[in-house]
Structures are given as structure tokens and as C-alpha cells.
Design a protein around this motif. Sequence first.
Motif, PDB file in Angstrom:
ATOM      1  N   LEU A   1       0.960   8.485  -4.999  1.00  0.00           N
ATOM      2  CA  LEU A   1      -0.237   9.323  -4.969  1.00  0.00           C
ATOM      3  C   LEU A   1      -0.007  10.587  -4.151  1.00  0.00           C
ATOM      4  O   LEU A   1      -0.397  11.692  -4.556  1.00  0.00           O
ATOM      5  CB  LEU A   1      -1.408   8.525  -4.386  1.00  0.00           C
TER       6      LEU A   1
ATOM      7  N   HIS B   1      -4.942   6.815 -10.400  1.00  0.00           N
ATOM      8  CA  HIS B   1      -3.702   6.224  -9.894  1.00  0.00           C
ATOM      9  C   HIS B   1      -3.789   4.700  -9.807  1.00  0.00           C
ATOM     10  O   HIS B   1      -2.806   3.999 -10.059  1.00  0.00           O
ATOM     11  CB  HIS B   1      -3.370   6.813  -8.523  1.00  0.00           C
ATOM     12  N   GLY B   2      -4.966   4.173  -9.470  1.00  0.00           N
ATOM     13  CA  GLY B   2      -5.127   2.731  -9.406  1.00  0.00           C
ATOM     14  C   GLY B   2      -4.949   2.069 -10.758  1.00  0.00           C
ATOM     15  O   GLY B   2      -4.568   0.894 -10.833  1.00  0.00           O
TER      16      GLY B   2
ATOM     17  N   CYS C   1      -5.674   3.434  -1.013  1.00  0.00           N
ATOM     18  CA  CYS C   1      -4.601   4.415  -1.194  1.00  0.00           C
ATOM     19  C   CYS C   1      -4.991   5.771  -0.637  1.00  0.00           C
ATOM     20  O   CYS C   1      -4.209   6.428   0.053  1.00  0.00           O
ATOM     21  CB  CYS C   1      -4.258   4.549  -2.677  1.00  0.00           C
TER      22      CYS C   1
ATOM     23  N   LEU D   1       1.988   2.272  -3.437  1.00  0.00           N
ATOM     24  CA  LEU D   1       0.931   2.967  -4.166  1.00  0.00           C
ATOM     25  C   LEU D   1       0.703   4.366  -3.608  1.00  0.00           C
ATOM     26  O   LEU D   1       0.622   5.347  -4.356  1.00  0.00           O
ATOM     27  CB  LEU D   1      -0.356   2.155  -4.087  1.00  0.00           C
ATOM     28  N   ALA D   2       0.586   4.460  -2.285  1.00  0.00           N
ATOM     29  CA  ALA D   2       0.236   5.729  -1.658  1.00  0.00           C
ATOM     30  C   ALA D   2       1.361   6.745  -1.769  1.00  0.00           C
ATOM     31  O   ALA D   2       1.098   7.953  -1.838  1.00  0.00           O
ATOM     32  CB  ALA D   2      -0.128   5.505  -0.193  1.00  0.00           C
TER      33      ALA D   2
ATOM     34  N   ALA E   1       0.285   3.342   6.017  1.00  0.00           N
ATOM     35  CA  ALA E   1       0.123   2.100   5.261  1.00  0.00           C
ATOM     36  C   ALA E   1       0.325   0.888   6.158  1.00  0.00           C
ATOM     37  O   ALA E   1      -0.420  -0.103   6.068  1.00  0.00           O
ATOM     38  CB  ALA E   1       1.104   2.071   4.094  1.00  0.00           C
TER      39      ALA E   1
ATOM     40  N   TYR F   1      -1.469   0.848 -11.224  1.00  0.00           N
ATOM     41  CA  TYR F   1      -1.275  -0.443 -10.548  1.00  0.00           C
ATOM     42  C   TYR F   1      -1.734  -1.585 -11.456  1.00  0.00           C
ATOM     43  O   TYR F   1      -1.040  -2.601 -11.604  1.00  0.00           O
ATOM     44  CB  TYR F   1      -2.064  -0.419  -9.244  1.00  0.00           C
TER      45      TYR F   1
ATOM     46  N   ALA G   1       2.772   8.477   4.848  1.00  0.00           N
ATOM     47  CA  ALA G   1       2.207   7.409   4.025  1.00  0.00           C
ATOM     48  C   ALA G   1       2.735   6.048   4.456  1.00  0.00           C
ATOM     49  O   ALA G   1       1.988   5.058   4.489  1.00  0.00           O
ATOM     50  CB  ALA G   1       2.531   7.664   2.550  1.00  0.00           C
TER      51      ALA G   1
ATOM     52  N   ALA H   1       3.540   2.897  -8.578  1.00  0.00           N
ATOM     53  CA  ALA H   1       2.268   2.167  -8.639  1.00  0.00           C
ATOM     54  C   ALA H   1       2.378   0.951  -9.553  1.00  0.00           C
ATOM     55  O   ALA H   1       1.871  -0.130  -9.230  1.00  0.00           O
ATOM     56  CB  ALA H   1       1.159   3.102  -9.132  1.00  0.00           C
TER      57      ALA H   1
ATOM     58  N   LEU I   1       0.825  -1.210   0.000  1.00  0.00           N
ATOM     59  CA  LEU I   1       0.000   0.000   0.000  1.00  0.00           C
ATOM     60  C   LEU I   1       0.856   1.255   0.000  1.00  0.00           C
ATOM     61  O   LEU I   1       0.523   2.258  -0.642  1.00  0.00           O
ATOM     62  CB  LEU I   1      -0.922   0.006   1.219  1.00  0.00           C
TER      63      LEU I   1
END
Length: 287
Positions: free
Chosen positions: A27, A41-42, A228, A23-24, A247, A45, A243, A203, A20
Amino acid sequence: MDFANFLIQLLNSVQYGLLLFMLAAGLTLIFGIMGVVNLAHGSFYMLGAYLAWSLSARLGSLTLALLAGAVIAVAFGLLLEHLLFRHFYQRDHLDQVLLTFGLIYVFEELRSILWGDDVHGVDIPQALAASLPLTDNLSYPVYRLVMSGVCVALALGLYLLISKTRLGMKIRAGAFNHAMAEALGINIKRIHAVVFALGVALAAIAGMIAAPVSSVYPNMGSQVLIMCFVVVVIGGIGSVRGALIAALLVGTVDTFGKVLLPQVAGMLVYMLMAVVLLWKPEGLFKQ
């Protein structure tokens, strides 16, 4: 819960939390430095997961697929920033939301055209397919430990990049006051392009390393996007350190919640977010 089961769930929560964070971090960098609310943003991934499946089949190696996919993700991020996102930096957040929401559908349609709508699996490399025995009946997959190690290495690299390099100094200056940084001779457009490409790459790499354990399927990016945003809000918008901590908290609460309190597991992460925001409305850490 005995110690072996506790250890397995703890390792799972750390592995999920680090994923996570990958990803975060992208972002929160994009929003904190560029001021862009990126609902797509997803999709990056998802792009990484499909690249892992496609390239590993063509190249015969997940490691080579990761390297090639990372290069493709960086190039894609630079192209997308140059053609589209840089024209929305000074626009209202609503315009950015509408743009990135529309991009979700564009990317999903392109994914369907390029790779179809079937669910795919990515083979774990033979060298990492073993499991470490914890008890006579319980073991833990080596690949999940490698996933955590890769995430830790990338998190350390991101910290060193932002804190210890000249480029990182320019990124921090642009985040603090981009007008002043530009007046001092820093090319803010170039910094924005680098930050956006870095966010896309993080991501995509998260999607690539997660593909062997989560499979590859349509609309997979939408499921991680909400988590995220929860991580970014809890950690503090624009804070990479926040983050990481957020996470790991979310990963722990979500993993142990599904084991100990399955009836309310879906609520626990959002309850955690509510508690943190009541305590610190700006999140755990400011930018």
C-alpha cells in the motif's frame, strides 16, 4: 501473565505485525511512488485467501498454491494497472478514492460469482501441523512460526530489491522525482506497472499464508484495510522501513491490548496513531 503466556502473545504480536507489514508495504509503495490512494488494497488480500483455498484444493498442496497464486496475483496486478490505474495517476485523489471504492464492490461481486458466499477453511500442510511445546500445558503452532519466517524472508527480499538492485534504483528515482527520472530515460510507466504488480502480489501472498489460520470468508479484505492505513500513517507515507516498524508496533499493541485491556482494546491502536501524529505529524519516517 507468566513467561510462557507472555512468549506466546509476543510471538502472536510479531506474526500479526509481519503480516500487516506485507499488506502495508504494498500500500505504501503504491501511494508513495505512484501517488494513488488505493482503497481496494484489502481486496487483493481477499483474492489471495480465496486463491489459496481454491488452488490448494485443486493442486493438493498449499505450497504449490502459493507459487501459482503469486504468479496469478502479479499478472492480475499488471493487467489492472494497464487497463485502469495508469489513467488515474494525474487525476485528483478524490477520483482515485471513488474509483478504488467502487472496485471494492466489483471485486466482492466477482468473488461471490466465482467462489460463492460460504466460509471456507484451508488445511495446514501436514508437515507444519505440529506444535512446539512451551510448558506441560502450552504449545505454539509451527505454522505460525513459518508464517513469520516467510514474511521476514519477503521483507528482506523487498529491502534488497529496493536498495541493492538497478530496478530498485529506478523505483527510488521515480519516487523522488518522476519527471526528472523520465527525462533521464527511465520508463516510468513500466516502473509504475512493476510497483503496482508488486503491491498486489504482497497483499495476495499475505492473504494466502494467513488463510489457514484465519479462514476464508466474504468481505475479509475490508477488515484489514483500516489496519493497513493505520500502519502506513504511523510509519510515514511512502516509507517501507516505517511500515515495518509501525506494523510491529501495531501488532504488539493490538495483541497485548486484547489480553491485558480487553475493554478498550479496540481503541488502543488508534490512540497509538494519535500519539505518533501529535509527536511527528509526517509519521515515524519520511519517504
